[in-house]
Design a protein around this motif. Sequence first.
Motif, PDB file in Angstrom:
ATOM      1  N   THR A 267      10.361  -6.668  16.769  1.00 35.17           N
ATOM      2  CA  THR A 267       9.042  -7.316  16.652  1.00 35.17           C
ATOM      3  C   THR A 267       8.473  -7.204  15.225  1.00 35.17           C
ATOM      4  N   PHE A 268       9.334  -6.727  14.295  1.00 38.05           N
ATOM      5  CA  PHE A 268       8.935  -6.603  12.875  1.00 38.05           C
ATOM      6  C   PHE A 268       7.652  -5.791  12.708  1.00 38.05           C
ATOM      7  N   SER A 269       7.497  -4.786  13.570  1.00 42.53           N
ATOM      8  CA  SER A 269       6.311  -3.926  13.479  1.00 42.53           C
ATOM      9  C   SER A 269       6.360  -3.118  12.185  1.00 42.53           C
ATOM     10  N   LYS A 270       5.205  -2.955  11.551  1.00 44.23           N
ATOM     11  CA  LYS A 270       5.150  -2.115  10.346  1.00 44.23           C
ATOM     12  C   LYS A 270       5.207  -0.635  10.732  1.00 44.23           C
ATOM     13  N   GLN A 271       4.734  -0.316  11.934  1.00 42.13           N
ATOM     14  CA  GLN A 271       4.848   1.055  12.431  1.00 42.13           C
ATOM     15  C   GLN A 271       6.218   1.207  13.105  1.00 42.13           C
TER      16      GLN A 271
END
Length: 330
Positions: A267-271
Amino acid sequence: MAGKLIMHAVQYDRYGGGTAGLKHVEIPVPTPNKDEVLVKLEAISLNPVDWKMQKGVMRPLFPHKFPYTPGTDVAGEVVGVGSDVKNFKAGDKVVAILSLATGGGLAEFAVAKENLTVARPPEVSAAEGAGLPIAGLTAHQGLTQSAGVKLDGSGKQANILITAASGGVGHYAVQLAKLGNTHVTATCGARNIEFVKSLGADEVLDYRTPDGAALKSPSGRKYDAVIHCATGIPWSTFEPNLSANGKVIDITPGPISLLTFAIKKLTFSKQQMVPLLVTRDGENLDYLVKLVKEGKLKTVIDSKHPLSKAEDAWDKSIEGHATGKIIVEP
Protein backbone atom coordinates in the motif's frame (compact mmCIF):
# COMPACT_ATOMS: atom_id res chain seq x y z
CA MET A 1 44.49 -35.83 19.30
CA ALA A 2 41.65 -33.48 20.33
CA GLY A 3 39.03 -35.84 18.90
CA LYS A 4 39.94 -38.49 21.52
CA LEU A 5 39.45 -36.20 24.49
CA ILE A 6 36.04 -36.31 26.21
CA MET A 7 34.05 -33.32 27.47
CA HIS A 8 30.82 -32.62 29.30
CA ALA A 9 27.96 -31.11 27.24
CA VAL A 10 24.21 -30.51 27.44
CA GLN A 11 22.08 -31.70 24.51
CA TYR A 12 18.55 -32.50 23.44
CA ASP A 13 17.68 -35.27 20.98
CA ARG A 14 14.17 -34.31 19.83
CA TYR A 15 11.84 -31.34 19.57
CA GLY A 16 9.89 -30.31 22.65
CA GLY A 17 10.37 -31.33 26.25
CA GLY A 18 11.56 -27.98 27.62
CA THR A 19 14.01 -28.22 30.49
CA ALA A 20 13.19 -31.91 31.02
CA GLY A 21 14.37 -32.58 27.45
CA LEU A 22 17.94 -31.50 28.24
CA LYS A 23 20.46 -34.29 28.80
CA HIS A 24 23.95 -34.16 30.34
CA VAL A 25 26.32 -36.20 28.18
CA GLU A 26 30.01 -37.00 27.72
CA ILE A 27 31.06 -36.52 24.09
CA PRO A 28 34.35 -36.13 22.19
CA VAL A 29 35.97 -32.69 22.13
CA PRO A 30 35.39 -31.38 18.57
CA THR A 31 38.29 -31.07 16.12
CA PRO A 32 38.60 -27.71 14.33
CA ASN A 33 38.35 -27.65 10.53
CA LYS A 34 41.03 -25.70 8.65
CA ASP A 35 39.16 -22.37 9.03
CA GLU A 36 38.14 -22.91 12.68
CA VAL A 37 39.50 -22.39 16.19
CA LEU A 38 38.98 -24.73 19.13
CA VAL A 39 37.95 -22.74 22.22
CA LYS A 40 38.00 -23.88 25.85
CA LEU A 41 34.79 -22.18 26.97
CA GLU A 42 34.64 -19.87 29.99
CA ALA A 43 31.13 -18.44 29.47
CA ILE A 44 28.08 -19.11 27.28
CA SER A 45 25.04 -16.83 27.10
CA LEU A 46 21.55 -18.08 26.34
CA ASN A 47 19.13 -16.40 23.93
CA PRO A 48 15.39 -17.02 23.46
CA VAL A 49 16.17 -18.55 20.05
CA ASP A 50 17.89 -21.44 21.88
CA TRP A 51 14.73 -22.75 23.57
CA LYS A 52 12.49 -21.70 20.66
CA MET A 53 14.51 -24.01 18.40
CA GLN A 54 13.95 -26.83 20.88
CA LYS A 55 10.20 -26.13 20.68
CA GLY A 56 10.43 -26.58 16.89
CA VAL A 57 9.76 -22.94 15.98
CA MET A 58 12.48 -23.04 13.30
CA ARG A 59 11.96 -26.48 11.84
CA PRO A 60 12.70 -27.73 9.24
CA LEU A 61 15.66 -25.30 9.06
CA PHE A 62 17.24 -25.72 12.50
CA PRO A 63 18.66 -27.69 14.10
CA HIS A 64 20.25 -29.63 11.26
CA LYS A 65 20.38 -32.88 13.18
CA PHE A 66 19.95 -34.49 16.59
CA PRO A 67 21.40 -34.81 19.15
CA TYR A 68 21.92 -31.04 19.27
CA THR A 69 24.07 -29.03 21.69
CA PRO A 70 22.34 -25.63 22.00
CA GLY A 71 24.05 -22.26 22.48
CA THR A 72 25.80 -20.00 19.99
CA ASP A 73 27.27 -17.11 22.04
CA VAL A 74 30.54 -18.03 23.71
CA ALA A 75 33.76 -16.68 25.18
CA GLY A 76 36.90 -18.49 26.22
CA GLU A 77 40.50 -19.30 25.36
CA VAL A 78 41.82 -20.66 22.07
CA VAL A 79 43.48 -24.05 22.62
CA GLY A 80 43.84 -25.17 18.99
CA VAL A 81 43.61 -23.76 15.45
CA GLY A 82 42.93 -25.14 11.99
CA SER A 83 45.63 -25.11 9.31
CA ASP A 84 44.33 -21.99 7.54
CA VAL A 85 43.79 -19.85 10.67
CA LYS A 86 45.97 -16.72 10.55
CA ASN A 87 44.69 -14.39 13.28
CA PHE A 88 44.56 -16.58 16.38
CA LYS A 89 46.88 -18.85 18.32
CA ALA A 90 46.62 -20.99 21.45
CA GLY A 91 46.29 -18.81 24.54
CA ASP A 92 44.28 -16.02 22.87
CA LYS A 93 41.13 -14.91 24.72
CA VAL A 94 38.16 -14.61 22.35
CA VAL A 95 34.43 -14.06 21.87
CA ALA A 96 32.73 -16.08 19.13
CA ILE A 97 29.37 -16.79 17.50
CA LEU A 98 28.68 -20.41 16.63
CA SER A 99 26.43 -21.59 13.82
CA LEU A 100 22.73 -22.03 14.71
CA ALA A 101 22.70 -25.08 12.45
CA THR A 102 25.28 -26.99 14.46
CA GLY A 103 25.25 -25.16 17.83
CA GLY A 104 27.78 -26.41 20.35
CA GLY A 105 27.71 -23.76 23.07
CA LEU A 106 26.56 -25.67 26.17
CA ALA A 107 29.80 -27.60 26.52
CA GLU A 108 33.36 -27.36 27.81
CA PHE A 109 34.87 -26.85 24.34
CA ALA A 110 33.51 -25.59 21.00
CA VAL A 111 34.80 -24.92 17.49
CA ALA A 112 34.15 -21.52 15.90
CA LYS A 113 34.82 -20.09 12.43
CA GLU A 114 37.81 -17.77 12.42
CA ASN A 115 35.76 -15.00 10.72
CA LEU A 116 33.13 -15.15 13.50
CA THR A 117 35.73 -15.06 16.30
CA VAL A 118 37.11 -11.81 17.73
CA ALA A 119 39.83 -10.96 20.23
CA ARG A 120 38.70 -10.29 23.81
CA PRO A 121 40.85 -7.73 25.62
CA PRO A 122 41.62 -8.16 29.34
CA GLU A 123 39.16 -5.35 30.21
CA VAL A 124 36.24 -7.51 28.98
CA SER A 125 35.33 -10.53 31.13
CA ALA A 126 34.27 -13.82 29.57
CA ALA A 127 30.68 -13.31 30.77
CA GLU A 128 30.55 -9.74 29.39
CA GLY A 129 31.88 -10.95 26.05
CA ALA A 130 29.60 -13.98 25.81
CA GLY A 131 26.55 -11.75 26.27
CA LEU A 132 27.28 -9.77 23.13
CA PRO A 133 26.91 -11.84 19.95
CA ILE A 134 23.20 -12.39 19.17
CA ALA A 135 21.70 -9.76 21.50
CA GLY A 136 24.33 -7.10 20.82
CA LEU A 137 24.33 -7.63 17.07
CA THR A 138 20.52 -7.56 16.95
CA ALA A 139 20.46 -4.22 18.79
CA HIS A 140 23.31 -2.86 16.65
CA GLN A 141 21.83 -3.91 13.32
CA GLY A 142 18.31 -2.77 14.27
CA LEU A 143 19.58 0.70 15.14
CA THR A 144 22.22 1.25 12.46
CA GLN A 145 20.87 -0.64 9.44
CA SER A 146 17.11 -0.55 9.94
CA ALA A 147 16.64 2.71 11.89
CA GLY A 148 19.59 4.55 10.31
CA VAL A 149 21.04 5.77 13.63
CA LYS A 150 24.68 6.83 13.41
CA LEU A 151 26.41 5.68 16.58
CA ASP A 152 29.05 8.42 16.35
CA GLY A 153 26.30 10.98 17.06
CA SER A 154 26.58 12.60 13.63
CA GLY A 155 23.06 11.77 12.39
CA LYS A 156 19.99 13.92 12.67
CA GLN A 157 18.04 13.82 15.94
CA ALA A 158 15.73 10.80 16.12
CA ASN A 159 13.12 9.67 18.62
CA ILE A 160 13.49 5.96 19.37
CA LEU A 161 11.17 3.66 21.32
CA ILE A 162 12.66 0.46 22.75
CA THR A 163 10.19 -2.12 24.10
CA ALA A 164 11.25 -4.71 26.71
CA ALA A 165 14.25 -2.48 27.35
CA SER A 166 15.54 -4.42 30.38
CA GLY A 167 16.01 -7.68 28.46
CA GLY A 168 19.00 -9.04 26.56
CA VAL A 169 18.58 -7.10 23.31
CA GLY A 170 16.77 -4.16 24.91
CA HIS A 171 19.47 -3.28 27.43
CA TYR A 172 22.08 -3.12 24.66
CA ALA A 173 19.72 -1.17 22.38
CA VAL A 174 19.19 1.59 24.97
CA GLN A 175 22.94 2.05 25.46
CA LEU A 176 23.79 1.95 21.75
CA ALA A 177 20.94 4.32 20.82
CA LYS A 178 22.30 6.88 23.30
CA LEU A 179 25.67 6.85 21.48
CA GLY A 180 23.71 8.32 18.55
CA ASN A 181 21.81 11.60 18.43
CA THR A 182 18.62 10.11 19.88
CA HIS A 183 15.90 10.65 22.45
CA VAL A 184 15.09 7.23 23.88
CA THR A 185 11.72 6.22 25.31
CA ALA A 186 11.75 2.72 26.81
CA THR A 187 9.22 0.24 28.21
CA CYS A 188 9.82 -2.32 30.95
CA GLY A 189 8.23 -3.66 34.13
CA ALA A 190 7.95 -1.42 37.20
CA ARG A 191 10.84 -3.13 39.02
CA ASN A 192 13.28 -2.23 36.21
CA ILE A 193 12.41 1.44 35.62
CA GLU A 194 15.41 2.82 37.54
CA PHE A 195 17.70 0.23 35.93
CA VAL A 196 16.63 1.25 32.40
CA LYS A 197 17.06 4.94 33.28
CA SER A 198 20.59 4.09 34.47
CA LEU A 199 21.35 2.71 30.99
CA GLY A 200 20.59 6.17 29.56
CA ALA A 201 16.90 6.09 28.59
CA ASP A 202 15.38 9.59 28.60
CA GLU A 203 11.91 8.42 29.62
CA VAL A 204 10.69 5.03 30.79
CA LEU A 205 7.15 3.59 30.75
CA ASP A 206 5.84 0.76 32.90
CA TYR A 207 4.21 -1.44 30.24
CA ARG A 208 1.45 -2.44 32.68
CA THR A 209 0.09 1.14 33.05
CA PRO A 210 -2.47 2.55 30.56
CA ASP A 211 0.10 4.93 29.01
CA GLY A 212 2.70 2.18 28.93
CA ALA A 213 0.32 -0.25 27.22
CA ALA A 214 -0.56 2.50 24.71
CA LEU A 215 3.19 3.25 24.20
CA LYS A 216 2.53 6.98 24.67
CA SER A 217 5.66 9.08 25.10
CA PRO A 218 5.39 11.11 28.36
CA SER A 219 6.81 14.10 26.46
CA GLY A 220 4.33 13.63 23.59
CA ARG A 221 6.95 12.69 20.99
CA LYS A 222 6.25 10.58 17.93
CA TYR A 223 8.74 7.78 17.30
CA ASP A 224 10.92 7.70 14.18
CA ALA A 225 11.78 4.06 14.93
CA VAL A 226 10.79 1.37 17.38
CA ILE A 227 13.24 -1.37 18.34
CA HIS A 228 10.53 -3.88 19.23
CA CYS A 229 11.93 -6.47 21.66
CA ALA A 230 8.61 -7.44 23.27
CA THR A 231 5.89 -9.61 21.73
CA GLY A 232 2.14 -9.43 21.35
CA ILE A 233 1.76 -5.71 20.59
CA PRO A 234 -0.46 -5.14 17.51
CA TRP A 235 0.34 -2.64 14.74
CA SER A 236 -2.73 -0.61 15.78
CA THR A 237 -0.98 0.23 19.08
CA PHE A 238 2.18 1.45 17.33
CA GLU A 239 0.52 3.39 14.50
CA PRO A 240 -0.75 6.50 16.36
CA ASN A 241 2.64 6.88 18.07
CA LEU A 242 4.79 6.82 14.92
CA SER A 243 6.11 9.82 13.03
CA ALA A 244 5.07 10.17 9.36
CA ASN A 245 7.93 7.89 8.23
CA GLY A 246 8.13 5.84 11.43
CA LYS A 247 9.32 2.22 11.39
CA VAL A 248 8.67 -0.66 13.75
CA ILE A 249 11.71 -2.95 13.70
CA ASP A 250 10.50 -6.33 14.95
CA ILE A 251 13.35 -8.49 16.27
CA THR A 252 11.15 -11.62 16.59
CA PRO A 253 8.95 -11.39 13.49
CA GLY A 254 6.07 -13.86 13.44
CA PRO A 255 3.32 -14.42 10.83
CA ILE A 256 1.31 -11.31 11.83
CA SER A 257 4.31 -9.03 11.66
CA LEU A 258 5.32 -10.46 8.25
CA LEU A 259 1.77 -9.91 6.99
CA THR A 260 1.84 -6.29 8.24
CA PHE A 261 5.22 -5.82 6.53
CA ALA A 262 3.72 -7.05 3.23
CA ILE A 263 0.57 -4.90 3.51
CA LYS A 264 2.58 -1.75 4.30
CA LYS A 265 4.83 -2.40 1.29
CA LEU A 266 1.91 -3.12 -1.07
CA THR A 267 0.00 0.00 0.00
CA PHE A 268 3.13 2.22 -0.26
CA SER A 269 2.67 3.26 3.36
CA LYS A 270 5.32 5.65 4.67
CA GLN A 271 5.05 3.91 8.05
CA GLN A 272 6.70 0.51 7.82
CA MET A 273 6.96 -2.78 9.70
CA VAL A 274 10.54 -4.07 9.32
CA PRO A 275 11.22 -7.73 10.23
CA LEU A 276 14.82 -8.02 11.46
CA LEU A 277 16.79 -11.23 11.02
CA VAL A 278 20.20 -10.76 12.58
CA THR A 279 23.29 -11.34 10.44
CA ARG A 280 26.28 -12.99 12.09
CA ASP A 281 29.07 -10.50 11.54
CA GLY A 282 32.57 -10.68 13.01
CA GLU A 283 33.38 -7.05 12.19
CA ASN A 284 30.33 -5.70 14.06
CA LEU A 285 31.02 -8.06 16.97
CA ASP A 286 34.58 -6.74 17.20
CA TYR A 287 33.16 -3.19 17.28
CA LEU A 288 30.85 -4.11 20.19
CA VAL A 289 33.67 -5.77 22.16
CA LYS A 290 35.75 -2.59 21.73
CA LEU A 291 32.83 -0.47 23.03
CA VAL A 292 32.73 -2.65 26.17
CA LYS A 293 36.51 -2.27 26.57
CA GLU A 294 36.14 1.53 26.30
CA GLY A 295 33.34 1.60 28.89
CA LYS A 296 30.77 2.86 26.35
CA LEU A 297 28.67 -0.33 26.49
CA LYS A 298 28.10 -2.78 29.29
CA THR A 299 26.74 -6.29 29.47
CA VAL A 300 24.38 -6.51 32.42
CA ILE A 301 24.34 -10.05 33.80
CA ASP A 302 21.04 -11.32 35.16
CA SER A 303 22.45 -14.53 36.62
CA LYS A 304 25.25 -17.08 36.29
CA HIS A 305 24.73 -20.84 36.34
CA PRO A 306 27.24 -23.72 36.24
CA LEU A 307 27.03 -26.01 33.21
CA SER A 308 26.01 -28.80 35.61
CA LYS A 309 22.84 -26.77 36.31
CA ALA A 310 22.19 -25.51 32.77
CA GLU A 311 18.50 -26.39 33.31
CA ASP A 312 18.18 -23.45 35.74
CA ALA A 313 19.45 -21.07 33.06
CA TRP A 314 17.13 -22.65 30.46
CA ASP A 315 14.13 -22.21 32.78
CA LYS A 316 15.04 -18.60 33.49
CA SER A 317 15.27 -17.82 29.77
CA ILE A 318 11.90 -19.46 29.05
CA GLU A 319 10.28 -17.41 31.85
CA GLY A 320 11.21 -14.28 29.89
CA HIS A 321 11.84 -11.87 32.76
CA ALA A 322 15.63 -11.78 32.85
CA THR A 323 17.26 -8.39 33.39
CA GLY A 324 20.15 -8.43 30.94
CA LYS A 325 21.87 -11.69 30.02
CA ILE A 326 21.76 -15.24 31.42
CA ILE A 327 25.22 -16.83 31.58
CA VAL A 328 26.30 -20.48 31.85
CA GLU A 329 29.84 -21.28 33.01
CA PRO A 330 31.56 -24.64 32.37
